[in-house]
Design a protein around this motif. Structure first.
Motif, PDB file in Angstrom:
ATOM      1  N   ALA A   3      33.261  12.839  22.849  1.00  0.00           N
ATOM      2  CA  ALA A   3      34.338  12.833  23.836  1.00  0.00           C
ATOM      3  C   ALA A   3      35.620  13.429  23.259  1.00  0.00           C
ATOM      4  O   ALA A   3      35.799  13.515  22.039  1.00  0.00           O
ATOM      5  N   ILE A   4      36.489  13.829  24.169  1.00  0.00           N
ATOM      6  CA  ILE A   4      37.735  14.501  23.809  1.00  0.00           C
ATOM      7  C   ILE A   4      38.903  13.677  24.321  1.00  0.00           C
ATOM      8  O   ILE A   4      38.931  13.286  25.493  1.00  0.00           O
ATOM      9  N   GLY A   5      39.856  13.423  23.444  1.00  0.00           N
ATOM     10  CA  GLY A   5      41.097  12.784  23.859  1.00  0.00           C
ATOM     11  C   GLY A   5      42.196  13.817  23.972  1.00  0.00           C
ATOM     12  O   GLY A   5      42.212  14.792  23.217  1.00  0.00           O
ATOM     13  N   LEU A   6      43.083  13.631  24.898  1.00  0.00           N
ATOM     14  CA  LEU A   6      44.268  14.480  25.004  1.00  0.00           C
ATOM     15  C   LEU A   6      45.503  13.590  25.077  1.00  0.00           C
ATOM     16  O   LEU A   6      45.495  12.547  25.742  1.00  0.00           O
ATOM     17  N   ILE A   7      46.545  14.012  24.369  1.00  0.00           N
ATOM     18  CA  ILE A   7      47.871  13.428  24.560  1.00  0.00           C
ATOM     19  C   ILE A   7      48.753  14.551  25.089  1.00  0.00           C
ATOM     20  O   ILE A   7      49.017  15.521  24.373  1.00  0.00           O
ATOM     21  N   ALA A   8      49.146  14.434  26.356  1.00  0.00           N
ATOM     22  CA  ALA A   8      49.994  15.457  26.973  1.00  0.00           C
ATOM     23  C   ALA A   8      51.432  14.942  26.980  1.00  0.00           C
ATOM     24  O   ALA A   8      51.720  13.900  27.580  1.00  0.00           O
ATOM     25  N   THR A   9      52.321  15.646  26.284  1.00  0.00           N
ATOM     26  CA  THR A   9      53.738  15.288  26.271  1.00  0.00           C
ATOM     27  C   THR A   9      54.467  16.159  27.288  1.00  0.00           C
ATOM     28  O   THR A   9      54.372  17.385  27.252  1.00  0.00           O
ATOM     29  N   ILE A  10      55.139  15.494  28.214  1.00  0.00           N
ATOM     30  CA  ILE A  10      55.734  16.174  29.365  1.00  0.00           C
ATOM     31  C   ILE A  10      57.220  15.868  29.418  1.00  0.00           C
ATOM     32  O   ILE A  10      57.623  14.701  29.436  1.00  0.00           O
TER      33      ILE A  10
END
Lengths: 96, 96
Positions: A3-10
């Motif tokens: 699986a792939i984790g993403l942390i999107a900083t907006i």
């Protein structure tokens, strides 16, 4: 494939926080309802005003692609654009 | 009170990665089984060798305290200590 984790900083423009949060409140349930390859998608505020992080998890790269190509991401996500102060910064992680 | 997200960045000593991952594989199910106030707890590798991030979500501050005070965190978590290259860095987030 793991699986792939993403942390999107907006970063959101000053004064646009409520609009951003309102549109995101439409996007998150659409992800949950329509993306079987997504297992986590949640918006958080950071300590810095106007800066948010979305914590995300997908089964594989294909599920990430499906997210970005989805109707809801294209239509609801497009309404987030005018709230942003710049392009989101995405950190990709690999589930252990 | 709204939910709390944590991003824990953990640096592991060179050569200790497999041991760290093995102990964490015991810790994560214990969190899921014993912490009703935890809704997410998953370990990810970053692009940097030996650097991991744990994405976590708790119902409130009391649930974070319960995690840290739990028997499984104290016992299994203590076995992670010798693998680490320093204290974990914790970023606290507020769910929207």
């Amino acid at each position: 494939m793991s699986a792939i984790g993403l942390i999107a900083t907006i970063r959101v423009q000053p004064g646009k926080e409520a609009e951003f949060e309102g549109v995101f409140a439409e996007l998150a349930p659409a992800v949950a309802a329509n993306e079987p390859g997504n297992s986590y998608y949640r918006l958080f505020r950071t300590d810095e005003t106007g800066v948010y992080k979305v914590l995300e998890c997908y089964d594989d790269d294909a599920a990430v692609d499906a997210h970005r190509a989805s109707d809801h991401f294209r239509t609801i996500g497009a309404r987030l654009g005018p709230c942003l102060a710049g392009a989101p910064e995405i950190e990709k992680l690999g589930a252990v």
